[in-house]
Design an enzyme around this catalytic site. Structure first.
Site, short mmCIF file in Angstrom:
data_model
loop_
_atom_site.label_atom_id
_atom_site.label_comp_id
_atom_site.label_asym_id
_atom_site.label_seq_id
_atom_site.Cartn_x
_atom_site.Cartn_y
_atom_site.Cartn_z
N GLN A 107 -30.52 20.20 18.30
CA GLN A 107 -29.31 19.59 17.73
C GLN A 107 -28.11 20.51 17.95
O GLN A 107 -26.98 20.12 17.71
CB GLN A 107 -29.50 19.37 16.23
N HIS A 125 -27.26 16.68 20.55
CA HIS A 125 -25.89 16.51 20.03
C HIS A 125 -24.86 17.07 21.00
O HIS A 125 -23.73 17.39 20.61
CB HIS A 125 -25.76 17.18 18.66
N GLU A 246 -36.68 26.97 4.15
CA GLU A 246 -36.96 26.22 2.93
C GLU A 246 -37.66 24.91 3.29
O GLU A 246 -37.57 24.46 4.44
CB GLU A 246 -35.64 25.92 2.19
N1 APR Z 1 -34.65 30.73 9.92
C1 APR Z 1 -35.22 29.58 9.45
N2 APR Z 1 -34.53 28.60 8.80
C2 APR Z 1 -33.22 28.82 8.61
C3 APR Z 1 -32.56 30.02 9.02
C4 APR Z 1 -33.35 31.00 9.70
N3 APR Z 1 -32.82 32.14 10.16
N4 APR Z 1 -31.25 29.93 8.66
C5 APR Z 1 -31.10 28.73 8.03
N5 APR Z 1 -32.27 28.07 8.00
C6 APR Z 1 -32.55 26.72 7.51
C7 APR Z 1 -31.69 26.27 6.33
O1 APR Z 1 -32.31 26.64 5.13
C8 APR Z 1 -31.69 24.75 6.53
O2 APR Z 1 -32.84 24.15 5.96
O3 APR Z 1 -32.22 25.84 8.59
C9 APR Z 1 -31.79 24.58 8.06
C10 APR Z 1 -30.46 24.22 8.73
O4 APR Z 1 -30.14 22.92 8.35
P1 APR Z 1 -28.68 22.32 8.59
O5 APR Z 1 -27.67 23.31 8.21
O6 APR Z 1 -28.65 20.98 7.94
O7 APR Z 1 -28.61 22.19 10.17
P2 APR Z 1 -29.20 21.02 11.09
O8 APR Z 1 -30.46 20.48 10.54
O9 APR Z 1 -29.23 21.54 12.48
O10 APR Z 1 -28.03 19.92 10.99
C11 APR Z 1 -28.14 18.77 11.75
O11 APR Z 1 -25.92 18.06 11.16
O12 APR Z 1 -23.86 18.78 10.66
C12 APR Z 1 -24.59 18.13 11.61
O13 APR Z 1 -24.26 17.89 13.94
C13 APR Z 1 -24.59 18.83 12.95
O14 APR Z 1 -26.44 19.22 14.47
C14 APR Z 1 -26.04 19.28 13.12
C15 APR Z 1 -26.79 18.30 12.25
#
Ligand code: APR
Length: 280
Positions: A107, A125, A246
């Protein structure tokens, strides 16, 4: 934790068509904030998320204004040009080189998987390093079109040779996923027998549908009963593993078989080490 890492390594070695999915969580250890984690961009600034929902509408309404804004506003993700892949990205690239991972669907628009050496990569994306025609779907690297010059010469928005208006390749909220990426991703999700999901909250659709599609794929498998008889059972074709800081809806709904909770930059390299230890 050690047991789950060993189990993941064994499952990866057994798999015939393992794929990986990734989200913003895999890039936080490269200094790029995620969106919905504790210090995520949307978590800290909900107004910014509301504005992000307007981007695609703005492009459709007034592509010149869209580009003026895009060229003057700093990126929410920070200076992506200076970001470097971390051990999490490198571990997935290494699993591909070892012939274990057949495809990676991300993504992330930050280009770090490609920088880490992943090749069979689907940027679901889009990428901040690319542009895309909104009519014919052709993609261009940002070096091919001098947007600043077009702005100076009052020639925004950039136009494709097909006459279509060119936008960033980044997929905005409410924008359809480009057909090629959507189709290939669905094929891979249906075909895989292992899906390794790294650093995503799995709440954004249609991407979050991919693990559910893989889970839906049932195959017939001969299994031995306690009485020693062999029966043919319907079993899920794919093993689904999450590596995330998480639990996510995939964990709660039992879509994933197990979650390895922690940092992708620490856990994924350990899985690679364990794979090497087992196969060598
Ligand atoms: N290792 C493991 N997990 C992690 C780490 C890490 N170092 N850092 C953060 N996380 C976890 C967070 O706890 C969260 O559950 O990764 C997840 C990130 O989730 P989001 O912030 O929602 O990102 P994502 O799932 O990629 O979002 C999807 O949403 O905003 C739009 O287009 C954007 O592509 C993105 C899409």
């Amino acid at each position: 934790m050690k047991d789950l890492i060993k189990k993941a390594a064994e499952d990866l070695i057994k798999a015939k068509h393992a794929i990986a999915l990734s989200g913003a969580g895999i890039s936080t250890e490269s200094g790029i904030p995620d969106f919905r984690g504790p210090s995520g961009i949307w978590s800290k600034d909900p107004e910014a998320e509301k504005r992000a929902y307007q981007s695609y509408g703005k492009f459709l309404e007034d592509p010149k204004e869209y580009w003026e804004e895009r060229l003057s506003a700093p990126s929410l993700l920070g200076d992506l040009d200076r970001a470097e892949p971390n051990p999490g990205h490198c571990a997935l690239a290494e699993l591909e080189k070892m012939g274990i991972l057949k495809c990676l669907i991300t993504q992330n628009v930050d280009g770090l998987h490609e920088k880490a050496g992943s090749r069979n990569l689907i940027e679901y994306h889009g990428s901040y390093l690319k542009l895309r025609c909104s009519k014919c779907g052709s993609r261009f690297s940002i070096e091919e079109i001098d947007l600043e010059e077009l702005r100076r010469e009052e020639k925004l928005p950039p136009l494709c040779k097909c006459g279509g208006v060119i936008k960033s390749d980044v997929v905005h909220f409410r924008e359809p996923i480009p057909v090629d990426a959507a189709k290939r991703s669905q094929e891979e999700a249906w075909r895989c027998d292992l899906m390794l999901i790294c650093g995503t909250s799995a709440v954004v659709y249609p991407f979050a549908q991919l693990p559910r599609l893989a889970k839906k794929h049932m195959i017939e498998k001969e299994t031995k009963t306690e009485s020693g008889l062999y029966v043919v059972k319907q079993v899920p074709a794919a093993t689904i593993i999450e590596v995330n800081a998480e639990p996510t809806p995939l964990t709660e709904e039992g879509i994933s078989d197990y979650l390895i909770q922690g940092k992708t930059g620490e856990i994924l390299p350990e899985i690679v080490q364990e794979v090497k230890r087992i196969v060598i």
